[in-house]
Write a protein that holds these residues in place. Structure first.
Motif, PDB file in Angstrom:
ATOM      1  N   GLY A  75       0.858  -1.377   0.008  1.00 29.07           N
ATOM      2  CA  GLY A  75       0.186  -0.028   0.107  1.00 29.07           C
ATOM      3  C   GLY A  75       0.857   1.180  -0.168  1.00 29.07           C
ATOM      4  O   GLY A  75       1.722   1.468   0.742  1.00 29.07           O
ATOM      5  N   PHE A  76       0.977   1.818  -1.111  1.00 28.60           N
ATOM      6  CA  PHE A  76       1.884   2.939  -1.356  1.00 28.60           C
ATOM      7  C   PHE A  76       1.145   4.297  -1.206  1.00 28.60           C
ATOM      8  O   PHE A  76       0.440   4.560  -2.003  1.00 28.60           O
ATOM      9  N   ASP A  77       1.752   5.411  -0.245  1.00 31.14           N
ATOM     10  CA  ASP A  77       1.221   6.454  -0.208  1.00 31.14           C
ATOM     11  C   ASP A  77       1.669   7.431  -1.070  1.00 31.14           C
ATOM     12  O   ASP A  77       2.744   7.815  -0.840  1.00 31.14           O
ATOM     13  N   VAL A  78       0.877   7.983  -1.978  1.00 30.83           N
ATOM     14  CA  VAL A  78       1.547   9.120  -2.888  1.00 30.83           C
ATOM     15  C   VAL A  78       0.784  10.247  -1.962  1.00 30.83           C
ATOM     16  O   VAL A  78      -0.420  10.701  -2.139  1.00 30.83           O
ATOM     17  N   ARG A  94      11.356   7.737  -6.377  1.00 34.13           N
ATOM     18  CA  ARG A  94      12.264   6.753  -6.574  1.00 34.13           C
ATOM     19  C   ARG A  94      11.860   5.114  -6.265  1.00 34.13           C
ATOM     20  O   ARG A  94      11.573   4.255  -6.941  1.00 34.13           O
ATOM     21  N   SER A  95      11.177   5.245  -4.956  1.00 36.71           N
ATOM     22  CA  SER A  95      10.722   4.144  -4.379  1.00 36.71           C
ATOM     23  C   SER A  95       9.321   3.775  -5.176  1.00 36.71           C
ATOM     24  O   SER A  95       9.080   2.691  -5.524  1.00 36.71           O
ATOM     25  N   LEU A  96       8.351   4.934  -5.647  1.00 40.09           N
ATOM     26  CA  LEU A  96       7.243   4.620  -6.400  1.00 40.09           C
ATOM     27  C   LEU A  96       7.812   3.904  -7.906  1.00 40.09           C
ATOM     28  O   LEU A  96       7.185   3.084  -8.298  1.00 40.09           O
ATOM     29  N   ARG A  97       8.854   4.314  -8.538  1.00 42.00           N
ATOM     30  CA  ARG A  97       9.297   3.655  -9.755  1.00 42.00           C
ATOM     31  C   ARG A  97       9.792   2.285  -9.332  1.00 42.00           C
ATOM     32  O   ARG A  97       9.454   1.487 -10.335  1.00 42.00           O
ATOM     33  N   LEU A  98      10.537   2.167  -8.199  1.00 39.42           N
ATOM     34  CA  LEU A  98      10.948   0.734  -7.942  1.00 39.42           C
ATOM     35  C   LEU A  98       9.612  -0.172  -7.716  1.00 39.42           C
ATOM     36  O   LEU A  98       9.539  -1.344  -8.222  1.00 39.42           O
ATOM     37  N   PRO A 101      13.232  10.881  -2.811  1.00 37.56           N
ATOM     38  CA  PRO A 101      13.212   9.428  -2.573  1.00 37.56           C
ATOM     39  C   PRO A 101      11.781   8.655  -2.618  1.00 37.56           C
ATOM     40  O   PRO A 101      11.872   7.562  -3.130  1.00 37.56           O
ATOM     41  N   ALA A 102      10.825   9.369  -2.554  1.00 41.34           N
ATOM     42  CA  ALA A 102       9.424   8.615  -2.668  1.00 41.34           C
ATOM     43  C   ALA A 102       9.134   8.520  -3.863  1.00 41.34           C
ATOM     44  O   ALA A 102       8.627   7.479  -4.478  1.00 41.34           O
TER      45      ALA A 102
END
Length: 196
Positions: free
Chosen positions: A120-123, A145-149, A142-143
């Protein structure tokens, strides 16, 4: 192993369609104005629950629960989160994660090791508004980059944004919606901030 500020032994809402135990990790680098777990923000707070209590509970719930969700706070703040995820997996449970993506290297470690079944990724906001929403400078790189990962990993996930009208007006919501569409992101979930 990890610092735990609290837990829910049974949750039906932290991983869609799954019965899980949710572990709330202590500490977060961000200071979002709508945070509904402010007691978890300080990483120096003494743990409220021992990891061994969680694993003992899980060992007794084999066949009854589907998984464990690491939430927070920001669980990626925990240096040994991968070890905890591996221990849950070794007990036969799926592993979910709630994150804002503040620590992409730790996130990449979990993803590349195949330790996550769902995220569950918080944008938090449009990239230009991240610092204002999180109360932290340089929060989006960093967020992002994490979303792209996450997107590149193929791991099942849900992208969501908490909307606090005091922090995100209609124009800010539209800006984020436009950005999400421009990134080709579909199935995003909007949730209203819970009153304190």
């Amino acid at each position: 192993m990890i610092r735990i500020g609290g837990w829910s032994r049974l949750s039906t809402c932290d991983w869609p369609g799954r019965l899980v135990t949710t572990v709330f990790c202590q500490g977060c680098p961000w200071r979002c104005g709508y945070c509904h777990n402010p007691a978890l923000l300080d990483p120096r707070t003494a743990p409220a629950v021992a990891w061994s209590a969680v694993t003992d509970h899980l060992a007794r719930r084999r066949g009854l629960l589907d998984g464990v969700v690491f939430s927070g706070g920001e669980p990626l703040l925990q240096p040994r989160l991968a070890d905890a995820a591996r221990a849950a997996r070794d007990l036969g449970f799926g592993v979910g994660l709630h994150t804002g993506g503040a620590y992409p290297r730790r996130f990449e470690e979990l993803l590349s090791a195949g330790l996550l079944d769902w995220v569950g990724f918080d944008v938090k906001a449009h990239p230009d508004a991240y610092d204002r929403i999180t109360g932290t400078r340089g929060a989006f790189p960093p967020a992002g980059r994490s979303l792209r990962l996450l997107l590149d990993s193929g791991v099942d996930h849900q992208l969501r944004t908490t909307v606090d009208p005091a922090l995100m007006d209609a124009e800010a919501v539209t800006a984020l919606r436009t950005w999400l569409d421009g990134q080709g992101l579909r199935g995003h979930v909007w949730q209203e901030a819970r009153a304190g």
